[in-house]
Write a protein that holds these residues in place. Structure first.
Motif, PDB file in Angstrom:
ATOM      1  N   UNK A   1      38.481  40.483  48.755  1.00  0.00           N
ATOM      2  CA  UNK A   1      39.553  39.333  48.059  1.00  0.00           C
ATOM      3  C   UNK A   1      40.847  39.507  48.971  1.00  0.00           C
ATOM      4  N   UNK A   2      41.001  40.654  49.715  1.00  0.00           N
ATOM      5  CA  UNK A   2      42.253  40.793  50.501  1.00  0.00           C
ATOM      6  C   UNK A   2      42.020  41.636  51.345  1.00  0.00           C
TER       7      UNK A   2
ATOM      8  N   UNK B   1      40.863  44.260  36.007  1.00  0.00           N
ATOM      9  CA  UNK B   1      41.844  42.845  35.815  1.00  0.00           C
ATOM     10  C   UNK B   1      41.833  41.992  37.095  1.00  0.00           C
ATOM     11  N   UNK B   2      42.920  41.212  37.072  1.00  0.00           N
ATOM     12  CA  UNK B   2      43.206  40.025  38.117  1.00  0.00           C
ATOM     13  C   UNK B   2      44.586  40.301  38.549  1.00  0.00           C
ATOM     14  N   UNK B   3      44.849  40.445  40.032  1.00  0.00           N
ATOM     15  CA  UNK B   3      45.833  40.193  40.446  1.00  0.00           C
ATOM     16  C   UNK B   3      46.108  38.876  40.951  1.00  0.00           C
TER      17      UNK B   3
ATOM     18  N   UNK C   1      42.860  34.920  43.959  1.00  0.00           N
ATOM     19  CA  UNK C   1      42.770  36.133  42.842  1.00  0.00           C
ATOM     20  C   UNK C   1      42.374  37.446  43.558  1.00  0.00           C
ATOM     21  N   UNK C   2      42.830  38.545  43.284  1.00  0.00           N
ATOM     22  CA  UNK C   2      42.118  39.926  43.684  1.00  0.00           C
ATOM     23  C   UNK C   2      41.596  40.499  42.485  1.00  0.00           C
TER      24      UNK C   2
ATOM     25  N   UNK D   1      53.090  36.111  41.325  1.00  0.00           N
ATOM     26  CA  UNK D   1      52.005  36.974  41.054  1.00  0.00           C
ATOM     27  C   UNK D   1      51.946  37.500  39.593  1.00  0.00           C
ATOM     28  N   UNK D   2      50.652  37.299  38.929  1.00  0.00           N
ATOM     29  CA  UNK D   2      50.393  37.844  37.878  1.00  0.00           C
ATOM     30  C   UNK D   2      49.719  38.802  37.672  1.00  0.00           C
ATOM     31  N   UNK D   3      49.603  40.003  37.112  1.00  0.00           N
ATOM     32  CA  UNK D   3      48.663  41.053  37.099  1.00  0.00           C
ATOM     33  C   UNK D   3      48.240  40.922  35.574  1.00  0.00           C
TER      34      UNK D   3
END
Ligand code: 1WJ
Length: 369
Positions: free
Chosen positions: A54-55, A17-19, A25-26, A3-5
């Protein structure tokens, strides 16, 4: 890939931003539709997808009782079961045990309860909740088992409660196995409405170390002002480089004020629950479609919307469906409201990216009062 935030832009405390997760991607700030019992009530998965979500959220309490964790695993896990191939976040079940189950017995080990469905006995411990979420349901973002401190608790009661949740957070992380390649574990900050206890809870969770931090114990009757004041003292205690998730929130104005304070993720049953009861959210505030003034209103709720439920059926038709108690009415207004919530999040993400979030916030506060 883990996971990258990543934050792309900030505007005051607000950030966008993007998770990134292995399942997709969220975009943050993000609104997560609630799919408690493996369904976003009254909606097909394609309708949910069409709103831009997205989730989704699932709930361990409901799923462990029905269809059951082991059965869900035998059926390929929750994503396959409900036909959603994007990320899923599951709540750990503690909140629902207190709000739904009967005959509960709380101990250091966990909580023993009787199912609200058939009265059968169950035990939920941090370890069992992790096993259910990570191994049986197969969710992408997993919540620690916590105790949601009731609003109105004394300072002492809130301290005892947050310390239990911190110990359960430690056990959740051990059961999760530290870190995993394809799943993330979030801690949940408690401390009720006491600034010193919110800091204490955040410090305890940061020393354990989580992939993200949820703010629990809010939207439990404290009201908008006290929720905002509690966010003012809690969000700054959370790491900048990790997502912040405000659980169970909220009305559109709550989302705007929480994004203003640096929150990245939200879930709430309101758009779907209120939709099923005839309440539709619009940029000018909520309307109730059952009101007589819509009986011959030939216009759709929002002709400019990309959501078919918002741009096609007239308000007169929706009014008719609710008067006739036709199921389609519940589907169309749930669909419209989720589309509105996603449009609100997209507008906030765009405004933050352009450094115009305060203009948007001022306009919406003026309209929604
Ligand atoms: C509404 N206000 C509110 N909800 C809350 C939830 C449940 C959200 C979960 O409950 C179900 O909807 C009712 C949904 O389950 C899918 C949602 O994820 C919380 N969950 C935990 N673990 N800890 C909390 O402190 C907490 C606080 C809340 N405040």
């Amino acid at each position: 890939m883990r996971f990258t935030f990543t934050c792309h832009a900030t505007d005051g405390h607000a950030r966008t931003g993007v998770l990134s997760t292995p399942r997709g991607d969220i975009r943050t700030p993000a609104f997560m539709p609630v799919g408690t019992a493996a369904t976003v009530k009254a909606m097909s998965i394609d309708q949910v997808k069409s709103t831009g979500a997205d989730i989704l959220l699932g709930n361990t309490y409901h799923l462990m009782l029905r269809p059951g964790g082991e059965r869900l695993a035998r059926l390929g896990g929750l994503h396959h079961f409900m036909g959603w191939d994007k990320p899923i976040l599951t709540d750990s079940g503690g909140f629902q045990v207190w709000s739904l189950a009967g005959l509960r017995k709380m101990t250091e080990a966990g909580v023993e309860f009787r199912s609200h469905i058939d009265g059968s006995r169950h035990m939920l411990t941090p370890e069992r909740s992790i096993e259910l979420q990570a191994d049986l349901i197969g969710s992408d973002i997993i919540m620690q088992l916590d105790e949601c401190t009731t609003f109105g608790s004394s300072h002492e009661e809130a301290l005892v409660s947050l310390e239990l949740s911190a110990r359960w957070g430690e056990r959740s992380k051990v059961a999760f196995g530290g870190t995993r390649a394809t799943q993330a574990l979030f801690g949940i900050v408690q401390g009720s409405v006491f600034p010193d206890l919110r800091k204490r809870s955040a410090d305890a969770l940061k020393s354990i170390g989580f992939d993200g931090y949820a703010i629990g114990g809010l939207a439990v009757g404290e009201g908008h002002q006290l929720m905002c004041q509690t966010l003012d003292v809690t969000v700054p205690e959370l790491p900048m480089d990790r997502p912040r998730y405000l659980m169970g929130v909220g009305k559109p104005i709550d989302l705007v004020e929480a994004v203003h304070r640096g929150v990245d993720m939200f879930d709430c049953v309101l758009p779907t629950r209120a939709g099923r009861h005839g309440q539709a959210w619009t940029w000018d505030g909520p309307i109730n479609i059952r009101n007589a003034r819509f009986a011959e209103d030939p216009d759709p709720i929002d002709p400019t919307s990309t959501c078919p439920a918002s741009s096609r059926p007239s308000k007169a038709y929706l009014h008719h469906l609710f008067k006739a108690e036709e199921i389609l009415g519940q589907t169309l207004l749930s669909w419209h409201n989720l589309g509105f919530y996603q449009d609100l999040m997209a507008a906030m993400r765009a405004a933050i990216a352009k450094g115009q979030f305060q203009d948007l916030r001022a306009r919406l506060r003026q309209r929604w009062g």
